[in-house]
Motif scaffolding. Structure first.
Motif, short mmCIF file in Angstrom:
data_model
loop_
_atom_site.label_atom_id
_atom_site.label_comp_id
_atom_site.label_asym_id
_atom_site.label_seq_id
_atom_site.Cartn_x
_atom_site.Cartn_y
_atom_site.Cartn_z
N SER A 1 64.08 11.51 67.50
CA SER A 1 64.20 10.93 68.84
C SER A 1 65.30 11.61 69.63
O SER A 1 66.17 12.29 69.08
CB SER A 1 64.52 9.43 68.73
N ASP A 2 65.26 11.44 70.95
CA ASP A 2 66.27 12.04 71.82
C ASP A 2 67.67 11.55 71.46
O ASP A 2 68.64 12.32 71.51
CB ASP A 2 65.97 11.72 73.28
N SER B 1 69.22 17.38 75.85
CA SER B 1 69.42 16.04 75.28
C SER B 1 70.70 15.36 75.74
O SER B 1 70.95 14.20 75.38
CB SER B 1 69.43 16.13 73.75
N ALA B 2 71.51 16.04 76.52
CA ALA B 2 72.82 15.50 76.88
C ALA B 2 72.72 14.18 77.63
O ALA B 2 73.60 13.32 77.51
CB ALA B 2 73.59 16.52 77.72
N ILE C 1 67.99 18.89 62.22
CA ILE C 1 67.55 17.71 62.99
C ILE C 1 67.38 18.08 64.45
O ILE C 1 66.39 17.71 65.10
CB ILE C 1 68.56 16.57 62.83
N VAL C 2 68.36 18.82 64.98
CA VAL C 2 68.32 19.18 66.41
C VAL C 2 67.15 20.10 66.72
O VAL C 2 66.45 19.93 67.73
CB VAL C 2 69.66 19.85 66.81
N LEU C 3 66.92 21.07 65.86
CA LEU C 3 65.91 22.10 66.16
C LEU C 3 64.52 21.76 65.63
O LEU C 3 63.55 22.42 65.99
CB LEU C 3 66.35 23.44 65.57
#
Length: 501
Positions: free
Chosen positions: A301-302, A357-358, A294-296
């Motif tokens: 969405s953010d 994304s933090a 999902i992250v990569l």
């Protein structure tokens, strides 16, 4: 009070009038109304009895209802209602009567405890009488939910009656599952919330949960809440006996539900990893690899990416060795990362997205978790991480500034009090059940116990040893001077290269 048959119509209309004019009934008049309506419930004429029930329901539902003034009438009222339920033959009549029982349990709250045994004794009888009448059984389940809530940590007294009923209502293979499942799941969750400690009797019901989640995603929210409650209550037993089913169920949800439902999975994963920092990452490996995808993947969405990164941050903070093994296995999975980035190591791709994304994280606790995990990453011995110091320093310093004063204690966020209620008085602060379990878990959470300023300073000092002083100093000097100034102000023991800026 004249019970002659010729005056039945007048008595019925009198009870009906009370229900219609409830706003005109003063607090002083209410005890008299309660007494008269309860006496009407004893009559032989069902029409008069049901009119009294409806009049009483109107009084109880009204804003002017005071639990304290009603308590002396509670016992005779419950007695008449149960007798009337036994007498009523029509479903509509039974529903009207039990609806008042349900409302009384809800309105009286904890004050219903003295009558709990009487109510519980009637439940099996009414359940059998309601065979084939799902609407009445639904009201029985809803009433039990409020009764369990009212009993609090004393709810174990209801287990002999509650658990067999709970097993039936939450079994999707039962013929009445279509009608009873939703309320059965709510009752199940309430039972877990109020359970004072580990309850072996609750564990045999657990297999119903994966069965429900495999059948439908309609109840995913309450099902995930039930799973999280089990993890908090007796997680070790659940994972030892049903760990494979839990992982399979969670993994199957990704891609099967929308973004909003997917976001509900992350708190459950975080709780599991928090409770079992050593075993959790190994058990959840298939799920964590899906999170990494999902992250990569670059398609979500953010908010989704930030939340998924937060779960992986928990692994990095509490078990960096397991995090490294996860990245190694992810590198061997074809198609996990976009083809145009396949030449970049998975770890570095993750760090880039993680840092970017933090800012989408919504709570202070989530941001502090990310900052602590990034501090741990600094000393992982990966030289390429030094090329990303500016983003890491920026996140860490901003979180330190966000914390109140010198204290790094993270207060419970808004979402915690929405779920559990704010402690408005000393009695409510005496937590029990799941509220106490969550508080105890939070007290042991590294995000709560670790001081970010000290961790940041210590990790910066350690970097010189890990990478060599000259290499680390050179990497630090590439960082924006404004960020280095903030770093100097926030970290308690900055390295010489940063301290001299």
């Amino acid at each position: 009070q004249d019970r002659h048959t010729s005056t039945r119509l007048v008595r019925r209309r009198a009870a009906w009038t009370v229900g219609c004019w409830v706003a005109k009934v003063t607090p002083e008049m209410r005890p008299t109304c309660y007494k008269l309506l309860i006496s009407m419930m004893e009559e032989q004429d069902m029409c008069v009895q049901l009119s009294a029930v409806n009049g009483m329901r109107a009084l109880v539902e009204d804003w002017g209802f005071c639990e304290g003034r009603f308590l002396e009438f509670a016992a005779p009222c419950f007695e008449r209602l149960f007798a009337l339920l036994d007498k009523a033959a029509e479903l509509d009549s039974q529903l009207q009567v039990f609806n008042l029982v349900y409302i009384l349990i809800e309105r009286l709250g904890e004050k219903v405890r003295p009558y709990a045994n009487t109510i519980l004794e009637m439940i099996p009888v009414l359940w059998e009488q309601a065979d084939g009448q799902s609407l009445l059984r639904v009201q029985l389940v809803q009433s039990l939910q409020h009764l369990v809530s009212a009993l609090g940590d004393g709810c174990h007294m209801a287990y002999p009656i509650l658990l067999p009923l709970l097993r039936y209502c939450t079994d999707p293979r039962q013929p009445e599952a279509l009608n009873l499942l939703e309320d059965g799941l709510q009752l199940w969750h309430e039972t877990l919330l109020q359970a004072p400690n580990q309850e072996p009797q609750l564990l045999p019901i657990f297999p119903n949960l994966p069965a429900v989640m495999a059948l439908t995603t309609e109840h995913v929210k309450v099902c995930l809440s039930i799973l999280e409650s089990y993890l908090l209550l007796q997680g070790a037993e659940v994972l030892s006996q049903h760990g494979a089913a839990v992982v399979e169920t969670l993994a199957a949800l990704f891609g099967a539900v929308n973004e909003r439902a997917t976001m509900m999975i992350f708190p459950v994963l975080d709780t599991l990893l928090q409770c079992f920092p050593a075993e959790g990452p190994v058990l959840l490996e298939p799920v964590l690899l899906k999170l990494l995808g999902i992250v990569l993947g670059g398609k979500e969405s953010d908010m989704m990416v930030a939340s998924a990164s937060g779960v992986l941050s928990r692994v990095m903070l509490q078990n960096s060795a397991a995090f490294g093994q996860l990245m190694t296995k992810a590198s061997a999975i074809p198609g996990l990362v976009p083809a145009d980035k396949s030449s970049v190591p998975v770890l570095l791709q993750f760090v880039d997205v993680w840092v970017e994304s933090a800012d989408s994280l919504c709570t202070t606790k989530a941001r502090k978790l990310t900052a602590l995990a990034l501090c741990t990453l600094l000393v992982a011995g990966v030289p390429q991480v030094l090329e990303r110091l500016q983003g890491i320093f920026s996140i860490c310093t901003s979180v330190v500034y966000e914390m109140d004063g010198d204290s790094d204690t993270v207060p419970p966020g808004y979402e915690y009090w929405v779920t559990h209620g704010a402690p408005s008085d000393p009695e409510e602060r005496n937590m029990s059940g799941e509220s106490l379990r969550r508080k105890q878990l939070d007290a042991l959470d590294p995000v709560t116990t670790l001081n970010l300023r000290k961790v940041l300073g210590n990790k910066l000092a350690e970097c010189s040893t890990v990478y060599g002083e000259s290499i680390f100093a050179s990497a630090v000097n590439q960082v924006d001077p404004a960020i280095l100034k903030q770093l100097q102000e926030t970290s308690q023991s900055a390295p010489a290269s940063a301290a001299g800026v």
